[in-house]
Design an enzyme around this catalytic site. Structure first.
Site, short mmCIF file in Angstrom:
data_model
loop_
_atom_site.label_atom_id
_atom_site.label_comp_id
_atom_site.label_asym_id
_atom_site.label_seq_id
_atom_site.Cartn_x
_atom_site.Cartn_y
_atom_site.Cartn_z
N CYS A 231 0.81 -1.22 0.00
CA CYS A 231 0.00 0.00 0.00
C CYS A 231 0.84 1.27 0.00
O CYS A 231 0.31 2.38 0.07
CB CYS A 231 -0.96 -0.02 1.18
SG CYS A 231 -2.07 -1.44 1.10
N HIS B 42 -1.74 7.67 6.62
CA HIS B 42 -2.06 6.40 5.96
C HIS B 42 -3.19 5.68 6.67
O HIS B 42 -3.89 4.87 6.06
CB HIS B 42 -0.82 5.49 5.96
CG HIS B 42 -1.10 4.12 5.44
ND1 HIS B 42 -1.30 3.87 4.09
CD2 HIS B 42 -1.25 2.92 6.07
CE1 HIS B 42 -1.53 2.57 3.92
NE2 HIS B 42 -1.51 1.98 5.10
N HIS C 70 -9.96 2.15 1.51
CA HIS C 70 -8.54 1.89 1.25
C HIS C 70 -8.39 1.37 -0.18
O HIS C 70 -8.72 0.21 -0.47
CB HIS C 70 -8.02 0.88 2.26
CG HIS C 70 -6.53 0.72 2.24
ND1 HIS C 70 -5.72 1.30 1.29
CD2 HIS C 70 -5.69 0.02 3.06
CE1 HIS C 70 -4.46 0.98 1.52
NE2 HIS C 70 -4.43 0.20 2.60
#
Length: 414
Positions: A165, A303, A339
């Site tokens: 990610c 994040h 996400h």
């Protein structure tokens, strides 16, 4: 003679697809208004879950036949790349196609295509004669980047960057480095994700007790909230036009921001669990390379994914690095869009770049009760804040198997 490694690198265009918009203007508007369009899906073999699905004109830049032969990730990537060039005011026919690089960050690729093919042959008693001959080119890691080159006639280097990610940030870093090395004159760089098509990804997060659940799917993504219970999986994409400052100024380009610092490092500890001290080291290295102090950063986009330990570790890292900065705002974009895996970091950056012009910090939504362990000075919660001025943004993206990235973008000053 100027050292080419000192070239200033700027962003001049952006194209995106997110679960709540298919263009940067609408994306920004919905972030400022705290609008989430996360919905409930019913996925084959898995069942119902909150997820972020993207709607965009899929045949705007290539035919439906090409989309069917390619992949969902490729379809998203092609749309975003074309839109980025339009946003940058660039006609691809005026460029040397051999001097353009395409660098696409991915968390996963090929899972969706493989699951679809296994399901397909299951209807024919698993007879592999029914397996598509398109499978191999669909599942190679460079597929989304390659589909972009074929659509645009780009003959320069293309490849995908697998960095979990952190992949979107990693692609922007790669683009900056390749331009500084003189390997390319311009790059299309960013990230894409087709992860909502894979029941295996949902099942794996559920097995880890890390898949978000909520009665209202729009409230399922809840980073920093005491009641958070996991990740909302989303698809999406965001691609930027990256070029040297000199090239951008020579064509009178509108410059959206300047990449002034970046860093990547590794936890070297665990397959899944994040580690705040190493995240702090990553942010410090990015600041050092940018020649900036923590108090120079006006906005940190976190994040934080909505998992308990992940959110807490990042907050610890931010408090450690920015403890002396009373003027640094903090927000989170996943609360709005979920996400988007390999596209997460670059979508989140795109949602915050307009702060350079309107000075607004979009809110982190869905926080009813802030987790005390996630308490941060100037965390923007539920309503936007007018910061008066935003000149420096730090964008965090971290990923599984212990990979961390931090990217610093500054408001452009000639």
């Amino acid at each position: 003679m100027n050292n080419p490694l000192d070239r200033r690198i700027v962003i001049t265009g952006v194209g995106l697809v997110s679960p709540n918009a298919d263009n940067p203007v609408e994306f920004r508007r919905k972030l400022l208004h705290g609008i989430s369009e996360i919905q409930e899906i019913d996925l084959r073999y898995f069942g119902k879950a909150a997820a972020g699905l993207c709607t965009f004109p899929e045949t705007k830049h290539r035919k439906n036949k090409e989309n069917k032969r390619g992949t969902r990730a490729g379809c998203i990537g092609v749309y975003c790349a074309h839109e980025a060039l339009v946003n940058a005011g660039i006609e691809i026919s005026s460029c040397d196609p051999a001097r353009i690089g395409v660098y696409i960050g991915l968390t996963e690729h090929g899972t969706v295509e493989t699951e679809n093919e296994v399901f397909n042959i299951s209807r024919y008693n698993y007879d592999t004669n029914y397996w598509t001959h398109h499978h191999n080119p669909r599942t190679v890691l460079n597929n989304p980047a390659g589909e972009i080159t074929m659509s645009l006639g780009i003959t320069g280097p293309h490849y995908s960057i697998g960095a979990a990610c952190a992949a979107g940030n990693a692609a922007l870093i790669q683009a900056a480095q390749m331009i500084r090395l003189g390997e390319v004159d311009m790059a299309l760089a960013g990230g894409v994700s087709e992860s909502v098509g894979s029941f295996g990804i949902f099942a794996s997060f559920k097995a880890q007790n890390a898949l978000a659940e909520a009665t209202d799917p729009r409230r399922a993504s809840r980073p920093f909230d005491l009641g958070r219970n996991g990740i909302v999986i989303s698809e999406g994409g965001c691609i930027y036009v990256i070029e040297s400052m000199d090239r951008a100024l020579a064509r009178n380009a509108r410059i959206l921001g300047e990449i002034v610092g970046y860093a990547m490092n590794s936890d070297a500890r665990d397959f899944v669990l994040p580690y705040g001290p190493r995240q702090a080291e990553c942010m410090r290295l990015a600041l050092r390379r940018a020649g900036l102090r923590p108090e120079d950063v006006d906005l940190i986009n976190t994040h934080a994914t909505g998992t308990r330990q992940g959110d807490i570790e990042e907050c610890k890292a931010i408090r450690e690095v920015f403890r002396d900065s009373a003027s640094t705002y903090v927000n989170n974009t996943k609360s709005n869009i979920g996400h988007a895996m390999g596209a997460a970091g670059v979508l989140e950056l795109a949602g915050n770049l307009p702060s350079f012009d309107d000075h607004l910090v979009h809110p982190t939504i869905n926080i009813d009760e802030l987790d005390p362990e996630c308490s941060l000075p100037n965390l923007v919660v539920n309503t936007p804040v007018d910061a008066g001025s935003i000149s420096v943004i730090l964008n965090n993206s971290f990923g599984m198997v212990g990979i961390n990235s931090a990217l610093i973008v500054k408001k452009f000053e000639p």
